[in-house]
Design an enzyme around this catalytic site. Sequence first.
Site, PDB file in Angstrom:
ATOM      1  N   SER A  92      37.387  41.895  39.823  1.00  0.00           N
ATOM      2  CA  SER A  92      38.652  41.076  39.395  1.00  0.00           C
ATOM      3  C   SER A  92      39.777  41.427  40.223  1.00  0.00           C
ATOM      4  O   SER A  92      39.759  42.302  41.213  1.00  0.00           O
ATOM      5  CB  SER A  92      38.741  40.901  37.939  1.00  0.00           C
ATOM      6  OG  SER A  92      39.653  39.789  37.664  1.00  0.00           O
ATOM      7  N   LYS A 125      45.937  39.682  39.930  1.00  0.00           N
ATOM      8  CA  LYS A 125      46.565  38.235  39.893  1.00  0.00           C
ATOM      9  C   LYS A 125      45.839  37.608  38.710  1.00  0.00           C
ATOM     10  O   LYS A 125      46.365  36.318  38.334  1.00  0.00           O
ATOM     11  CB  LYS A 125      46.156  37.644  41.219  1.00  0.00           C
ATOM     12  CG  LYS A 125      47.144  38.202  42.399  1.00  0.00           C
ATOM     13  CD  LYS A 125      46.673  37.502  43.700  1.00  0.00           C
ATOM     14  CE  LYS A 125      47.446  37.855  44.770  1.00  0.00           C
ATOM     15  NZ  LYS A 125      47.368  39.440  44.948  1.00  0.00           N
ATOM     16  N   LYS A 180      40.492  33.625  38.853  1.00  0.00           N
ATOM     17  CA  LYS A 180      39.887  34.933  38.648  1.00  0.00           C
ATOM     18  C   LYS A 180      39.900  35.297  36.975  1.00  0.00           C
ATOM     19  O   LYS A 180      38.809  35.897  36.531  1.00  0.00           O
ATOM     20  CB  LYS A 180      40.513  35.936  39.368  1.00  0.00           C
ATOM     21  CG  LYS A 180      40.147  35.941  40.952  1.00  0.00           C
ATOM     22  CD  LYS A 180      38.589  36.176  41.159  1.00  0.00           C
ATOM     23  CE  LYS A 180      38.459  37.545  41.423  1.00  0.00           C
ATOM     24  NZ  LYS A 180      37.007  37.889  41.698  1.00  0.00           N
ATOM     25  N   ASN A 230      45.502  45.397  45.389  1.00  0.00           N
ATOM     26  CA  ASN A 230      45.195  45.043  46.690  1.00  0.00           C
ATOM     27  C   ASN A 230      44.429  46.406  47.573  1.00  0.00           C
ATOM     28  O   ASN A 230      44.754  47.508  47.041  1.00  0.00           O
ATOM     29  CB  ASN A 230      46.441  44.950  47.782  1.00  0.00           C
ATOM     30  CG  ASN A 230      47.156  43.856  47.315  1.00  0.00           C
ATOM     31  OD1 ASN A 230      46.942  42.781  47.508  1.00  0.00           O
ATOM     32  ND2 ASN A 230      48.134  44.010  46.259  1.00  0.00           N
ATOM     33  N   LEU A 235      43.679  48.337  50.648  1.00  0.00           N
ATOM     34  CA  LEU A 235      44.295  48.419  52.103  1.00  0.00           C
ATOM     35  C   LEU A 235      43.323  48.194  53.308  1.00  0.00           C
ATOM     36  O   LEU A 235      42.272  48.500  53.253  1.00  0.00           O
ATOM     37  CB  LEU A 235      44.586  50.100  52.442  1.00  0.00           C
ATOM     38  CG  LEU A 235      46.122  50.238  51.779  1.00  0.00           C
ATOM     39  CD1 LEU A 235      46.189  51.862  51.696  1.00  0.00           C
ATOM     40  CD2 LEU A 235      47.138  49.700  52.137  1.00  0.00           C
ATOM     41  N   GLY A 236      44.044  47.056  54.068  1.00  0.00           N
ATOM     42  CA  GLY A 236      42.963  46.675  55.478  1.00  0.00           C
ATOM     43  C   GLY A 236      42.176  45.635  55.061  1.00  0.00           C
ATOM     44  O   GLY A 236      41.563  45.169  56.052  1.00  0.00           O
ATOM     45  N   SER A 276      40.988  41.904  54.233  1.00  0.00           N
ATOM     46  CA  SER A 276      41.450  40.326  55.123  1.00  0.00           C
ATOM     47  C   SER A 276      42.716  39.997  54.361  1.00  0.00           C
ATOM     48  O   SER A 276      43.549  39.137  54.725  1.00  0.00           O
ATOM     49  CB  SER A 276      40.263  39.363  54.967  1.00  0.00           C
ATOM     50  OG  SER A 276      39.988  39.066  53.630  1.00  0.00           O
ATOM     51  N   THR A 314      58.065  37.748  51.821  1.00  0.00           N
ATOM     52  CA  THR A 314      58.668  36.552  51.340  1.00  0.00           C
ATOM     53  C   THR A 314      60.019  37.118  50.440  1.00  0.00           C
ATOM     54  O   THR A 314      60.750  36.118  50.330  1.00  0.00           O
ATOM     55  CB  THR A 314      57.443  36.162  50.506  1.00  0.00           C
ATOM     56  OG1 THR A 314      56.949  37.123  49.369  1.00  0.00           O
ATOM     57  CG2 THR A 314      56.407  35.499  51.024  1.00  0.00           C
ATOM     58  N   ARG A 334      56.644  31.947  48.165  1.00  0.00           N
ATOM     59  CA  ARG A 334      55.796  30.913  48.062  1.00  0.00           C
ATOM     60  C   ARG A 334      55.587  30.231  46.772  1.00  0.00           C
ATOM     61  O   ARG A 334      55.729  31.316  45.895  1.00  0.00           O
ATOM     62  CB  ARG A 334      54.549  31.349  48.717  1.00  0.00           C
ATOM     63  CG  ARG A 334      54.551  31.481  50.189  1.00  0.00           C
ATOM     64  CD  ARG A 334      53.554  32.054  50.908  1.00  0.00           C
ATOM     65  NE  ARG A 334      53.324  33.485  50.248  1.00  0.00           N
ATOM     66  CZ  ARG A 334      52.339  34.475  50.964  1.00  0.00           C
ATOM     67  NH1 ARG A 334      51.937  34.076  51.939  1.00  0.00           N
ATOM     68  NH2 ARG A 334      52.291  35.473  50.290  1.00  0.00           N
TER      69      ARG A 334
END
Length: 235
Positions: free
Chosen positions: A32, A35, A47, A75, A77-78, A80, A100, A174
């Site tokens: 998961s 987010k 999710k 996240n 690292l690296g 997509s 942002t 965003r």
Amino acid sequence: NVVAGITNNVIGTLTCAKISIKHKVENLVLVSTDKAVRPTNIMGASKRLAEMALQSLCNDKNNESTCLSMVRFGNVLGSSGSVVPLFRKQIEAGEALTLTHKDVTRYFMTAVEAAQLVIQAGAMAKGGEVFVLDMGQPVSILDLARNMIESAGLIVKDAITPWGDVEIQVTGMRPGEKLYEELLIGDNAKPTEHARILQAHETFMERDDFDALIQKLTNAIVQNNIIEIRELLIA
């Protein structure tokens, strides 16, 4: 793409879980995301619903063999979806780095760390757990941008060094984006036998209520009714 995302994350997860139970797969671990905690966008909500799909199946009377669990983290690292490849591409192209908001932060973990901890969490599972990985301290994306520019042997172009090589541009938040991510819905996580793996205790829908929601969601998917899908996720 709302319909494709919901179909993949929710219906796909539910289908994998049901097939695993049918064929007596020993373990199924859902990877998961942070987010999923108090989601503000379709990805996060999908999710969280995927987590709830597994939670609703944990007490299935037909499930006598499959241990269902979830591992939630930030996240990689690296990957997509990581900002690191984007920044690297922008630096190589001589473009400004875009973020942002100057105060935005994210958790990061290497792929090796994530893979090892997911496997270890899955091995500890008894069924129905939501495991949360210790991601350490959140990283300032502005600091990350500056560090990547300097690591490339370049100078940040700003008010102090207007002769610099690479500018950092703030483009604005965003829709549905958070300044920071969370890993827990509540504050009641408890430790496990592994120092970097916590177990969250979170509410979930009863099986009948969840099945009714999935039926409505499936109908909305077939009809490509994005408005209905959003309303169901919000509810």
